[in-house]
Each structure stands twice: as C-alpha cells, then as structure tokens.
Scaffold this motif. Sequence first.
Motif, PDB file in Angstrom:
ATOM      1  N   THR A  70       0.759  -1.131  -0.360  1.00 23.15           N
ATOM      2  CA  THR A  70      -0.187  -0.596  -0.265  1.00 23.15           C
ATOM      3  C   THR A  70       1.378   0.880  -0.091  1.00 23.15           C
ATOM      4  OG1 THR A  70      -0.157  -0.288   2.804  1.00 23.15           O
ATOM      5  CG2 THR A  70      -1.954  -1.254   1.446  1.00 23.15           C
ATOM      6  N   GLU A  71       0.373   2.020   0.246  1.00 20.80           N
ATOM      7  CA  GLU A  71       1.414   3.591  -0.650  1.00 20.80           C
ATOM      8  C   GLU A  71       1.988   3.295   1.561  1.00 20.80           C
ATOM      9  OE1 GLU A  71       1.670   6.210  -1.985  1.00 20.80           O
ATOM     10  OE2 GLU A  71       0.659   4.571  -3.047  1.00 20.80           O
ATOM     11  N   TYR A  72       1.126   3.140   2.284  1.00 27.59           N
ATOM     12  CA  TYR A  72       2.233   3.218   3.652  1.00 27.59           C
ATOM     13  C   TYR A  72       2.980   2.151   3.575  1.00 27.59           C
ATOM     14  CZ  TYR A  72       2.168   2.416   8.916  1.00 27.59           C
ATOM     15  OH  TYR A  72       3.365   2.708   9.544  1.00 27.59           O
ATOM     16  N   GLY A  73       2.631   0.905   3.504  1.00 32.77           N
ATOM     17  CA  GLY A  73       3.924   0.038   3.101  1.00 32.77           C
ATOM     18  C   GLY A  73       4.872   0.297   2.279  1.00 32.77           C
ATOM     19  N   VAL A  74       5.222   1.284   1.270  1.00 32.23           N
ATOM     20  CA  VAL A  74       6.204   1.737   0.491  1.00 32.23           C
ATOM     21  C   VAL A  74       6.590   2.552   1.375  1.00 32.23           C
ATOM     22  CG1 VAL A  74       6.602   3.037  -1.409  1.00 32.23           C
ATOM     23  CG2 VAL A  74       4.966   1.474  -1.456  1.00 32.23           C
ATOM     24  N   GLN A  75       6.456   3.340   1.950  1.00 32.48           N
ATOM     25  CA  GLN A  75       6.877   4.255   3.319  1.00 32.48           C
ATOM     26  C   GLN A  75       7.865   3.188   3.898  1.00 32.48           C
ATOM     27  OE1 GLN A  75       7.713   8.190   3.113  1.00 32.48           O
ATOM     28  NE2 GLN A  75       6.765   7.203   0.909  1.00 32.48           N
ATOM     29  N   SER A  76       6.711   2.734   4.432  1.00 33.37           N
ATOM     30  CA  SER A  76       7.225   1.225   5.514  1.00 33.37           C
ATOM     31  C   SER A  76       8.798   1.075   4.603  1.00 33.37           C
ATOM     32  CB  SER A  76       6.586   0.778   5.959  1.00 33.37           C
ATOM     33  OG  SER A  76       5.536   0.859   6.677  1.00 33.37           O
ATOM     34  N   LEU A  77       8.771   0.483   3.862  1.00 28.90           N
ATOM     35  CA  LEU A  77      10.155  -0.489   2.869  1.00 28.90           C
ATOM     36  C   LEU A  77      10.984   1.031   2.584  1.00 28.90           C
ATOM     37  CD1 LEU A  77      10.959  -2.468   1.590  1.00 28.90           C
ATOM     38  CD2 LEU A  77       9.538  -2.073  -0.451  1.00 28.90           C
ATOM     39  N   LEU A  78      10.392   1.977   2.670  1.00 29.77           N
ATOM     40  CA  LEU A  78      11.797   3.393   3.054  1.00 29.77           C
ATOM     41  C   LEU A  78      12.517   3.465   3.486  1.00 29.77           C
ATOM     42  CD1 LEU A  78       9.850   6.056   0.201  1.00 29.77           C
ATOM     43  CD2 LEU A  78      11.663   4.403  -0.646  1.00 29.77           C
ATOM     44  N   ASN A  79      11.411   3.530   5.100  1.00 27.11           N
ATOM     45  CA  ASN A  79      11.675   3.541   6.055  1.00 27.11           C
ATOM     46  C   ASN A  79      12.802   2.179   6.662  1.00 27.11           C
ATOM     47  OD1 ASN A  79      10.895   5.593   7.244  1.00 27.11           O
ATOM     48  ND2 ASN A  79       9.070   4.717   7.805  1.00 27.11           N
ATOM     49  N   LEU A  80      12.646   1.298   5.908  1.00 31.35           N
ATOM     50  CA  LEU A  80      13.828  -0.215   6.291  1.00 31.35           C
ATOM     51  C   LEU A  80      14.682   0.609   5.264  1.00 31.35           C
ATOM     52  CD1 LEU A  80      11.023  -2.984   6.131  1.00 31.35           C
ATOM     53  CD2 LEU A  80      12.699  -2.434   7.673  1.00 31.35           C
ATOM     54  N   ILE A  81      14.842   0.691   4.526  1.00 30.43           N
ATOM     55  CA  ILE A  81      16.017   1.058   3.321  1.00 30.43           C
ATOM     56  C   ILE A  81      16.829   2.139   3.984  1.00 30.43           C
ATOM     57  CG2 ILE A  81      16.626   1.977   1.357  1.00 30.43           C
ATOM     58  CD1 ILE A  81      14.357   1.401   0.024  1.00 30.43           C
ATOM     59  N   ASP A  82      16.313   2.664   4.695  1.00 30.17           N
ATOM     60  CA  ASP A  82      16.783   3.859   5.228  1.00 30.17           C
ATOM     61  C   ASP A  82      17.910   3.411   7.139  1.00 30.17           C
ATOM     62  OD1 ASP A  82      16.378   6.097   3.766  1.00 30.17           O
ATOM     63  OD2 ASP A  82      14.574   7.073   5.229  1.00 30.17           O
ATOM     64  N   ILE A  83      16.879   2.551   7.558  1.00 30.27           N
ATOM     65  CA  ILE A  83      17.726   2.328   9.181  1.00 30.27           C
ATOM     66  C   ILE A  83      19.048   1.069   8.009  1.00 30.27           C
ATOM     67  CG2 ILE A  83      17.887  -0.175  10.394  1.00 30.27           C
ATOM     68  CD1 ILE A  83      14.375   1.639  10.962  1.00 30.27           C
ATOM     69  N   HIS A  84      18.291   0.497   6.912  1.00 31.38           N
ATOM     70  CA  HIS A  84      19.759  -1.044   6.469  1.00 31.38           C
ATOM     71  C   HIS A  84      20.640  -0.087   6.085  1.00 31.38           C
ATOM     72  CE1 HIS A  84      21.498  -4.379   5.098  1.00 31.38           C
ATOM     73  NE2 HIS A  84      21.681  -3.369   4.132  1.00 31.38           N
ATOM     74  N   ARG A  85      21.001   0.581   5.718  1.00 31.32           N
ATOM     75  CA  ARG A  85      21.874   1.813   4.682  1.00 31.32           C
ATOM     76  C   ARG A  85      22.024   2.982   6.032  1.00 31.32           C
ATOM     77  NH1 ARG A  85      19.765   2.874  -0.776  1.00 31.32           N
ATOM     78  NH2 ARG A  85      20.285   0.496  -2.022  1.00 31.32           N
ATOM     79  N   GLY A  86      22.335   3.114   7.160  1.00 34.11           N
ATOM     80  CA  GLY A  86      22.140   3.659   7.924  1.00 34.11           C
ATOM     81  C   GLY A  86      21.817   5.065   8.237  1.00 34.11           C
ATOM     82  N   ARG A  87      21.097   5.753   7.331  1.00 35.35           N
ATOM     83  CA  ARG A  87      20.917   7.091   7.051  1.00 35.35           C
ATOM     84  C   ARG A  87      20.085   7.585   7.605  1.00 35.35           C
ATOM     85  NH1 ARG A  87      18.502   7.178   1.218  1.00 35.35           N
ATOM     86  NH2 ARG A  87      20.417   5.339   0.137  1.00 35.35           N
ATOM     87  N   PRO A  88      20.476   9.142   8.843  1.00 35.52           N
ATOM     88  CA  PRO A  88      19.443   9.316   9.475  1.00 35.52           C
ATOM     89  C   PRO A  88      17.675   9.894   8.712  1.00 35.52           C
ATOM     90  CG  PRO A  88      21.182  10.804   9.427  1.00 35.52           C
ATOM     91  CD  PRO A  88      21.640   9.478   8.285  1.00 35.52           C
ATOM     92  N   LYS A  89      16.821   9.870   9.466  1.00 30.49           N
ATOM     93  CA  LYS A  89      16.022  10.020   9.028  1.00 30.49           C
ATOM     94  C   LYS A  89      15.129  12.057   8.987  1.00 30.49           C
ATOM     95  CE  LYS A  89      12.794   6.746  10.138  1.00 30.49           C
ATOM     96  NZ  LYS A  89      11.385   6.205  10.358  1.00 30.49           N
TER      97      LYS A  89
END
Length: 89
Positions: A70-89
């Motif tokens: 879902t749209e929310y799911g894409v945002q959740s996935l983007l958050n996981l990408i940021d966490i995995h790559r160690g990027r701050p939000k």
Amino acid sequence: MELVRGVDRRNRGLTMHVNKVHSVRTLALVARGLGEDEDWLADLALDMEPEDGLIWVYDPQHEGGTMAFTEYGVQSLLNLIDIHRGRPK
C-alpha cells in the motif's frame, strides 16, 4: 477484505468491513520505481506485516504469491532501506 459476522436486526447476515486501501503496487513495480534490486527489497520486507502495509497477491502466474505494498507500505519499506543503510531520517 475481512468478513465480520455482525448482529444486524435488518438482514441478520454477514457484514463486511470496508478496507480503505484502494490500490497496491507490486514488489517489482516498487523496486523499479526506487531503482533498487527486487530481491534485496524482498529480503528487507520479509518481516513486514499487513499492519505495515504489506499484502500478498495471488494469481495464476504467481501461485506462490507476490508481495504488494500500500502507500503506507512503500513508506515503511523506505524506512527499512534508511535503517539498513544507516541513514538518519
């Protein structure tokens, strides 16, 4: 869609829960849109739940199912990408 047995004095039958999700994007479409590897995104999304915006879609070409977001799911996935790559939000 979730079916809920409810007490409805007018029709005494099944009532339906109305889901507010009107569309989803498959894993392949999300990966292409983000310029990311589909297999890598699938690995990241394995622990996601429906509450996180991940659903499974089944059809004759994908009897084992394919991930969709879902749209929310894409945002959740983007958050996981940021966490995995160690990027701050």
